[in-house]
Design a protein around this motif. Sequence first.
Motif, PDB file in Angstrom:
ATOM      1  N   ARG A 195       0.843  -1.210   0.000  1.00 37.84           N
ATOM      2  CA  ARG A 195       0.000   0.000   0.000  1.00 37.84           C
ATOM      3  C   ARG A 195       0.868   1.246   0.000  1.00 37.84           C
ATOM      4  NH1 ARG A 195      -3.676  -2.044   4.984  1.00 37.84           N
ATOM      5  NH2 ARG A 195      -5.404  -2.996   3.845  1.00 37.84           N
ATOM      6  N   ILE A 198       2.376   1.898  -3.390  1.00 37.71           N
ATOM      7  CA  ILE A 198       1.360   2.446  -4.307  1.00 37.71           C
ATOM      8  C   ILE A 198       1.127   3.933  -3.988  1.00 37.71           C
ATOM      9  CG2 ILE A 198      -1.038   2.284  -5.104  1.00 37.71           C
ATOM     10  CD1 ILE A 198      -0.896  -0.754  -4.305  1.00 37.71           C
ATOM     11  N   ASP A 199       1.005   4.241  -2.706  1.00 34.51           N
ATOM     12  CA  ASP A 199       0.793   5.639  -2.303  1.00 34.51           C
ATOM     13  C   ASP A 199       1.969   6.530  -2.712  1.00 34.51           C
ATOM     14  OD1 ASP A 199      -1.653   4.958  -1.211  1.00 34.51           O
ATOM     15  OD2 ASP A 199      -0.895   4.800   0.849  1.00 34.51           O
ATOM     16  N   GLN A 203       2.717   1.974  -9.783  1.00 32.17           N
ATOM     17  CA  GLN A 203       1.453   1.800 -10.526  1.00 32.17           C
ATOM     18  C   GLN A 203       1.055   0.340 -10.655  1.00 32.17           C
ATOM     19  OE1 GLN A 203       3.641   4.180 -13.380  1.00 32.17           O
ATOM     20  NE2 GLN A 203       1.713   5.141 -13.960  1.00 32.17           N
ATOM     21  N   LYS A 236      -6.185  -5.113  -1.976  1.00 35.49           N
ATOM     22  CA  LYS A 236      -7.361  -4.857  -2.832  1.00 35.49           C
ATOM     23  C   LYS A 236      -8.441  -4.079  -2.078  1.00 35.49           C
ATOM     24  CE  LYS A 236      -6.221  -6.885  -6.737  1.00 35.49           C
ATOM     25  NZ  LYS A 236      -5.887  -6.016  -7.871  1.00 35.49           N
ATOM     26  N   THR A 238      -8.010  -1.575  -0.103  1.00 34.25           N
ATOM     27  CA  THR A 238      -7.717  -0.136  -0.096  1.00 34.25           C
ATOM     28  C   THR A 238      -7.309   0.390  -1.468  1.00 34.25           C
ATOM     29  OG1 THR A 238      -5.469  -0.670   0.627  1.00 34.25           O
ATOM     30  CG2 THR A 238      -7.031  -0.049   2.342  1.00 34.25           C
ATOM     31  N   HIS A 239      -6.719  -0.484  -2.302  1.00 31.15           N
ATOM     32  CA  HIS A 239      -6.212  -0.055  -3.612  1.00 31.15           C
ATOM     33  C   HIS A 239      -6.690  -1.025  -4.695  1.00 31.15           C
ATOM     34  CE1 HIS A 239      -3.552   1.800  -0.630  1.00 31.15           C
ATOM     35  NE2 HIS A 239      -3.193   2.685  -1.531  1.00 31.15           N
ATOM     36  N   ASP A 241      -7.660  -0.805  -7.678  1.00 32.69           N
ATOM     37  CA  ASP A 241      -7.343  -0.600  -9.106  1.00 32.69           C
ATOM     38  C   ASP A 241      -5.875  -0.828  -9.458  1.00 32.69           C
ATOM     39  OD1 ASP A 241      -9.982   0.079  -9.555  1.00 32.69           O
ATOM     40  OD2 ASP A 241      -9.621   2.186  -9.035  1.00 32.69           O
ATOM     41  N   THR A 242      -5.050  -1.162  -8.481  1.00 33.41           N
ATOM     42  CA  THR A 242      -3.621  -1.365  -8.782  1.00 33.41           C
ATOM     43  C   THR A 242      -3.361  -2.823  -9.123  1.00 33.41           C
ATOM     44  OG1 THR A 242      -3.014   0.424  -7.270  1.00 33.41           O
ATOM     45  CG2 THR A 242      -1.271  -1.110  -7.894  1.00 33.41           C
TER      46      THR A 242
END
Length: 351
Positions: A195, A198-199, A203, A236, A238-239, A241-242
Amino acid sequence: MGVASNEPHLLRAARGEVLSRPPVWMMRQAGRYMKAYRDLREKYPSFRERSEIPEVAIEVSLQPWRAFQPDGVILFSDIVTPLPGIGIEMDIAEGKGPIIHQPIRTIEQVNALRPLNPDESLPFIRTILQALRQEVGNQSTVLGFVGAPWTLAAYAVEGKGSKTYSVIKNMAFSDPTVLHLLLDKLSESIAIYIRHQIDCGAQVVQMFDSWAGQLSPQDYDTFALPYQQKVFAAVKQTHPDTPLILLVSGSAGVLERMGKSGADIVSVDWTVDMADARQRLGKTMKVQGNLDPGVLFGSQEFIRDRIYDTVKKAGNWGHILNLGHGVLPETPEENVAFFFETAKNLNLATV
């Protein structure tokens, strides 16, 4: 989300778009086969320096980008990088890999581990990923890099690389309580780490369960798969779409199981024919791979034939072209250049 055509090629493929050519990058594309990297290694002999001093890690990550313009630029790092942040001290010995000074063998040691706080223990990650995103813009996709619970546990318990995995298998098969607790704690910290990456700008993130291929399928189902699932499910939440990639070395026997991990893309090594991999993983699973890194020692004609073979078998959807594992140290740079050039000039309609 912006207009799809403005997004980088690899990200579009990872999301499932049909494209005229598969995106391409190489595992270990930043590294020993490049003269620029070897020169830098003279100046910074410690791997931890090269991967943890932001300007050095940024430079190393960008060396293959500047030379070959791959569709993916991956964070230069190691799977054990987050371990000190949870309380497992380590070094990375040149040519030998990670060394854990006090291997984890007892429940007391596991209980003493703390959750990862990436900005505190890995402040360089944010700097590196933000710089990579800024540098490549929409011309390439920035990939994050983490180890999976089983593989990190194997390092932590064995204390170093292994050919037999007898120490961790002893723990797994004679007293699995300690191991499951360790795997659980590692899963939580790895999810936090993904996470965070990603933050900070990653990508797509690839999780390396390099050593899970050393498990029998039934043991994979006990010690690897549930923890891969735990990590991916947490990310998944929290994110969503990654896109997430799972790599297992020597994975021919567990390929279908990899497809159940929650990963969006399964990295296929060269022990499986790409057409068979597609069939075994089913129509909805995206794939990455799967050239033998040794192919890059062949002639240009040979390299081209093998690229075409893989791409033809993978089809026009959901394939990221890559090696089945890392590019080998003695590989001629001009063959790497040819690999990228051939891949980027491909047209799926004519292959």
